[in-house]
Write an enzyme that holds these catalytic residues in place. Sequence first.
Site, PDB file in Angstrom:
ATOM      1  N   ASN A  57     -28.929 -72.190  14.315  1.00  0.00           N
ATOM      2  CA  ASN A  57     -28.224 -72.655  14.866  1.00  0.00           C
ATOM      3  C   ASN A  57     -27.560 -71.529  15.180  1.00  0.00           C
ATOM      4  O   ASN A  57     -27.281 -70.519  15.257  1.00  0.00           O
ATOM      5  CB  ASN A  57     -27.480 -72.442  13.228  1.00  0.00           C
ATOM      6  CG  ASN A  57     -27.529 -74.165  12.205  1.00  0.00           C
ATOM      7  OD1 ASN A  57     -28.055 -74.514  13.100  1.00  0.00           O
ATOM      8  ND2 ASN A  57     -27.158 -74.246  11.494  1.00  0.00           N
ATOM      9  N   GLY A  58     -26.387 -71.765  16.333  1.00  0.00           N
ATOM     10  CA  GLY A  58     -25.932 -70.998  17.219  1.00  0.00           C
ATOM     11  C   GLY A  58     -25.833 -71.105  18.310  1.00  0.00           C
ATOM     12  O   GLY A  58     -26.506 -72.140  18.901  1.00  0.00           O
TER      13      GLY A  58
ATOM     14  N   GLU B  96       4.058 -68.716   6.276  1.00  0.00           N
ATOM     15  CA  GLU B  96       2.895 -69.182   6.240  1.00  0.00           C
ATOM     16  C   GLU B  96       2.702 -69.658   4.333  1.00  0.00           C
ATOM     17  O   GLU B  96       2.849 -70.154   3.651  1.00  0.00           O
ATOM     18  CB  GLU B  96       2.791 -70.618   6.732  1.00  0.00           C
ATOM     19  CG  GLU B  96       1.385 -70.686   7.077  1.00  0.00           C
ATOM     20  CD  GLU B  96       0.870 -71.687   7.435  1.00  0.00           C
ATOM     21  OE1 GLU B  96       1.019 -72.570   7.514  1.00  0.00           O
ATOM     22  OE2 GLU B  96       0.517 -71.225   8.943  1.00  0.00           O
TER      23      GLU B  96
ATOM     24  N   CYS C  20     -23.959 -77.889  13.400  1.00  0.00           N
ATOM     25  CA  CYS C  20     -26.257 -77.446  13.225  1.00  0.00           C
ATOM     26  C   CYS C  20     -26.335 -76.929  11.593  1.00  0.00           C
ATOM     27  O   CYS C  20     -24.921 -76.911  11.554  1.00  0.00           O
ATOM     28  CB  CYS C  20     -26.469 -77.312  14.142  1.00  0.00           C
ATOM     29  SG  CYS C  20     -26.090 -76.949  15.837  1.00  0.00           S
TER      30      CYS C  20
ATOM     31  N   GLU D 164       1.816 -67.511  16.938  1.00  0.00           N
ATOM     32  CA  GLU D 164       0.799 -67.922  15.320  1.00  0.00           C
ATOM     33  C   GLU D 164       0.450 -66.917  14.277  1.00  0.00           C
ATOM     34  O   GLU D 164       0.571 -66.858  14.209  1.00  0.00           O
ATOM     35  CB  GLU D 164      -0.653 -68.102  16.516  1.00  0.00           C
ATOM     36  CG  GLU D 164      -2.146 -68.646  15.864  1.00  0.00           C
ATOM     37  CD  GLU D 164      -1.259 -69.658  15.018  1.00  0.00           C
ATOM     38  OE1 GLU D 164      -0.536 -70.595  15.002  1.00  0.00           O
ATOM     39  OE2 GLU D 164      -2.278 -69.358  13.880  1.00  0.00           O
TER      40      GLU D 164
ATOM     41  N   HIS E 265      17.406 -57.615  24.481  1.00  0.00           N
ATOM     42  CA  HIS E 265      18.654 -58.937  24.516  1.00  0.00           C
ATOM     43  C   HIS E 265      19.201 -58.780  23.087  1.00  0.00           C
ATOM     44  O   HIS E 265      19.285 -60.037  23.166  1.00  0.00           O
ATOM     45  CB  HIS E 265      17.467 -59.641  25.678  1.00  0.00           C
ATOM     46  CG  HIS E 265      18.060 -58.946  26.977  1.00  0.00           C
ATOM     47  ND1 HIS E 265      18.079 -58.710  27.657  1.00  0.00           N
ATOM     48  CD2 HIS E 265      16.144 -59.262  27.794  1.00  0.00           C
ATOM     49  CE1 HIS E 265      17.614 -58.496  29.033  1.00  0.00           C
ATOM     50  NE2 HIS E 265      16.507 -58.268  28.687  1.00  0.00           N
TER      51      HIS E 265
ATOM     52  N   LYS F 254       1.599 -67.185  10.294  1.00  0.00           N
ATOM     53  CA  LYS F 254       0.253 -67.531   9.814  1.00  0.00           C
ATOM     54  C   LYS F 254       1.354 -66.241   8.980  1.00  0.00           C
ATOM     55  O   LYS F 254       0.723 -67.436   7.006  1.00  0.00           O
ATOM     56  CB  LYS F 254      -1.175 -67.111  10.303  1.00  0.00           C
ATOM     57  CG  LYS F 254      -1.804 -66.987  10.704  1.00  0.00           C
ATOM     58  CD  LYS F 254      -2.543 -68.550   9.861  1.00  0.00           C
ATOM     59  CE  LYS F 254      -1.740 -69.633  10.389  1.00  0.00           C
ATOM     60  NZ  LYS F 254      -2.276 -70.746  11.184  1.00  0.00           N
TER      61      LYS F 254
ATOM     62  N   ARG G  70     -20.994 -82.797   7.420  1.00  0.00           N
ATOM     63  CA  ARG G  70     -20.825 -81.757   8.482  1.00  0.00           C
ATOM     64  C   ARG G  70     -21.179 -82.250  10.350  1.00  0.00           C
ATOM     65  O   ARG G  70     -20.870 -81.547  11.227  1.00  0.00           O
ATOM     66  CB  ARG G  70     -21.656 -79.911   8.613  1.00  0.00           C
ATOM     67  CG  ARG G  70     -22.418 -79.521   7.225  1.00  0.00           C
ATOM     68  CD  ARG G  70     -23.045 -78.620   6.887  1.00  0.00           C
ATOM     69  NE  ARG G  70     -22.472 -77.317   8.406  1.00  0.00           N
ATOM     70  CZ  ARG G  70     -22.616 -76.539   8.386  1.00  0.00           C
ATOM     71  NH1 ARG G  70     -21.766 -76.044   6.389  1.00  0.00           N
ATOM     72  NH2 ARG G  70     -22.741 -75.471   9.139  1.00  0.00           N
TER      73      ARG G  70
ATOM     74  N   LYS H 250      -1.525 -80.263   4.105  1.00  0.00           N
ATOM     75  CA  LYS H 250      -2.372 -80.232   4.958  1.00  0.00           C
ATOM     76  C   LYS H 250      -2.428 -81.086   6.057  1.00  0.00           C
ATOM     77  O   LYS H 250      -2.516 -80.121   7.387  1.00  0.00           O
ATOM     78  CB  LYS H 250      -4.199 -80.335   4.973  1.00  0.00           C
ATOM     79  CG  LYS H 250      -4.961 -79.548   5.970  1.00  0.00           C
ATOM     80  CD  LYS H 250      -5.316 -77.742   5.863  1.00  0.00           C
ATOM     81  CE  LYS H 250      -6.119 -77.628   7.071  1.00  0.00           C
ATOM     82  NZ  LYS H 250      -6.036 -76.703   7.680  1.00  0.00           N
TER      83      LYS H 250
ATOM     84  N   TRP I 119     -26.634 -80.967  16.540  1.00  0.00           N
ATOM     85  CA  TRP I 119     -24.882 -81.497  16.350  1.00  0.00           C
ATOM     86  C   TRP I 119     -24.782 -81.821  17.688  1.00  0.00           C
ATOM     87  O   TRP I 119     -25.013 -81.053  18.598  1.00  0.00           O
ATOM     88  CB  TRP I 119     -23.899 -81.115  16.247  1.00  0.00           C
ATOM     89  CG  TRP I 119     -22.847 -82.190  16.347  1.00  0.00           C
ATOM     90  CD1 TRP I 119     -22.952 -82.944  17.031  1.00  0.00           C
ATOM     91  CD2 TRP I 119     -20.756 -82.217  15.911  1.00  0.00           C
ATOM     92  NE1 TRP I 119     -21.273 -83.869  17.346  1.00  0.00           N
ATOM     93  CE2 TRP I 119     -20.575 -83.285  15.875  1.00  0.00           C
ATOM     94  CE3 TRP I 119     -20.836 -81.138  14.769  1.00  0.00           C
ATOM     95  CZ2 TRP I 119     -19.632 -83.502  16.085  1.00  0.00           C
ATOM     96  CZ3 TRP I 119     -19.396 -81.428  14.145  1.00  0.00           C
ATOM     97  CH2 TRP I 119     -18.141 -82.421  14.899  1.00  0.00           C
TER      98      TRP I 119
HETATM   99  C1  F6R Z   1       0.126 -73.962  10.330  1.00  0.00           C
HETATM  100  C2  F6R Z   1      -0.387 -74.921  10.439  1.00  0.00           C
HETATM  101  C3  F6R Z   1       0.161 -76.403  11.095  1.00  0.00           C
HETATM  102  C4  F6R Z   1      -0.033 -77.316  11.784  1.00  0.00           C
HETATM  103  C5  F6R Z   1       0.469 -78.334  12.000  1.00  0.00           C
HETATM  104  C6  F6R Z   1      -0.082 -79.530  13.129  1.00  0.00           C
HETATM  105  O1  F6R Z   1      -0.927 -73.121   9.704  1.00  0.00           O
HETATM  106  O2  F6R Z   1      -1.395 -75.670  10.205  1.00  0.00           O
HETATM  107  O3  F6R Z   1       1.139 -75.897  11.777  1.00  0.00           O
HETATM  108  O4  F6R Z   1      -0.559 -77.074  13.048  1.00  0.00           O
HETATM  109  O5  F6R Z   1       1.001 -79.109  10.745  1.00  0.00           O
HETATM  110  O6  F6R Z   1      -1.124 -80.222  12.514  1.00  0.00           O
HETATM  111  P1  F6R Z   1      -2.066 -81.461  12.926  1.00  0.00           P
HETATM  112  O7  F6R Z   1      -2.709 -79.652  14.264  1.00  0.00           O
HETATM  113  O8  F6R Z   1      -3.539 -80.978  12.587  1.00  0.00           O
HETATM  114  O9  F6R Z   1      -2.083 -82.150  14.201  1.00  0.00           O
END
Ligand code: F6R
Length: 609
Positions: free
Chosen positions: A98-99, A489, A2, A482, A505, A486, A27, A604, A74
């Site tokens: 929104n929200g 990376e 939205c 996760e 272990h 993070k 968006r 990405k 949306w």
């Molecule tokens: C980590 C990251 C990657 C993606 C992976 C899958 O921060 O972004 O590990 O999660 O490359 O990407 P998608 O979700 O686009 O399939």
Amino acid sequence: MCGIVAAVAGRDVVPLLLEGLRRLEYRGYDSAGVAVIVDGKLQRLRSAGRVAELTAATAQNKLTGNTGIAHTRWATHGAPSEKNAHPHISGGIAVVHNGIIENHDAIRLKLQAAGYQFTSDTDTEVIAHLIHRHMQTAADIFAATCAAVGELQGAFAIAVATEAEAGRVVVARRGAPLLLGIGDGEMFAASDASALLQVTRRMIYLEEGDVVDLHRERYEVRDAAGKKVERPIHLSELTADAVDLGPYRHYMQKEIFEQPGALANTLEMVVNAQSLSPQLFGVDAAKTLAEIDSVLILACGTSYHAGVVARYWIEAIAGLPCIVEIASEYRYRASVPNPRALVVTISQSGETADTIAALNFAKELGHRHCLSICNVPESALVRLSDLRFLTRAGPEIGVASTKAFTTQLAALVLLTLVLAKLRGRLTAANEQELIQALRHLPAALSHVLQVEAQIKEWAKKFAAHDHALFLGRGIHYPIAMEGALKLKEISYIHAEAYPAGELKHGPLALVDKEMPVVAIAPNDALLEKLKSNMQEVHARGGQLYVLADRDARLVSSAGVEVIKLPDHAGILSPILHTLPLQLLAYHAALVRGNDVDKPRNLAKSVTVE
Ligand code: F6R
């Protein structure tokens, strides 16, 4: 997602509002509307279609006015309707929003008892009537909006105009983005700076709880406590086609802070629902989801971690066997197919080569039911799947996935609850309780983001180390995974995650005073077990960094630093506990001077094998 645009000027604001909406089109939305004040009367036009159609309608109706508010919505599944499009009106008062308003049911009942009639299914209409009600006693629209906002629970941004006070717009934000545009003898507000670049570059990013009274020549900001405050004016350097960074330094930081809004958008369809429907996953979903006897989840990286969290939910709540596989492994493994399994692929981009190949491979093996959970509507993965759920995180630009992950988790909770319901494992009372918890989630995430200052202190210490361990138990083990991903990376600190019971272990051999150890310690059935594991670390001189729930009986001491999350989320706890870990990685990477949005060697969208 939205979008909001509002304007008070000496000229006709209709073209400005429409151009603002047009710039928010990227968006995603499916209905749009505008309301302006013309000769002391409110005039509204709405369209269950594109901004271009709304623009044509305003031309046809010769709509002009100096004060106005506009919105792109949306909508949820099913046909987006004009009656649900914003603005919503009560008397001469118009509101865009929104929200999520968490307590809209309770307020609606109160307003209905007072004689208010509702014409839409939205929570926004509740706000319009509530402000109208306060107008009976308040001095003006600003006071009435402040009083109404005080009654609302949830994460939201609103803009309000009234025919009784032309030349004035009131806006408020709590948990959803909103900014002001300061013009020359005219004032604007919008949910995204790109909507206002056509009229001004002077922007004010509002803070949590701000309510603003906008007039042509002046504005007044009141903070959450009702105190008059000054907010700094930024000069935007944004080009019209770039995605705005707003007050943030990096896209990753922006995307971390966008999570309350992203979750609100993703969960929009359950906000007003009295019950959860299989149709959330597609028109034919009810039949398919009732037929399946197990779930196979395929994904990579962060999306894989979302899948591992979902396994705990699906098995415990829906009572279905669930397997989660890394897509790049599954595609080359001789596995035993089960045609009655639901194959769920999870991907932010929908273009990840390994995930697409794994889905194709599953189909070749004889799998028949495919659902994809994805953030990009037209992506290959979505096109390959019969059932789909589109997360509404909005564009994710930082390479490290943040808001995509938490919106995937929201989608997977919904899937779990729908599966549980189809199997008679969800009572009506439980369903209502969980819908209420989902409504509260965006606000809970906003509260959790307030731990940033404490996390920054942790990050300074982590940045000085080359290794770190992350511990979790049960459903929080994948959250530890996760957190470790993070950190490695973007900060390039080597990090590993372990289910805390595994420490003894092997990995315990790594623990000494040089080893920071993060423990994710929600107040759940495994907390006492986790405490023993933390003791094992402490006894070997390891430095513990504990993320606990507000009511956990854990306190900081020598070698143990505890941050308590200010909110509690029951089964949704993994979503809340993710945010501090994202912030930790972000700030550790900053201290190390890394390129946070473009970490080395990573892309990405991984469209190659
Ligand atoms: C980590 C990251 C990657 C993606 C992976 C899958 O921060 O972004 O590990 O999660 O490359 O990407 P998608 O979700 O686009 O399939």
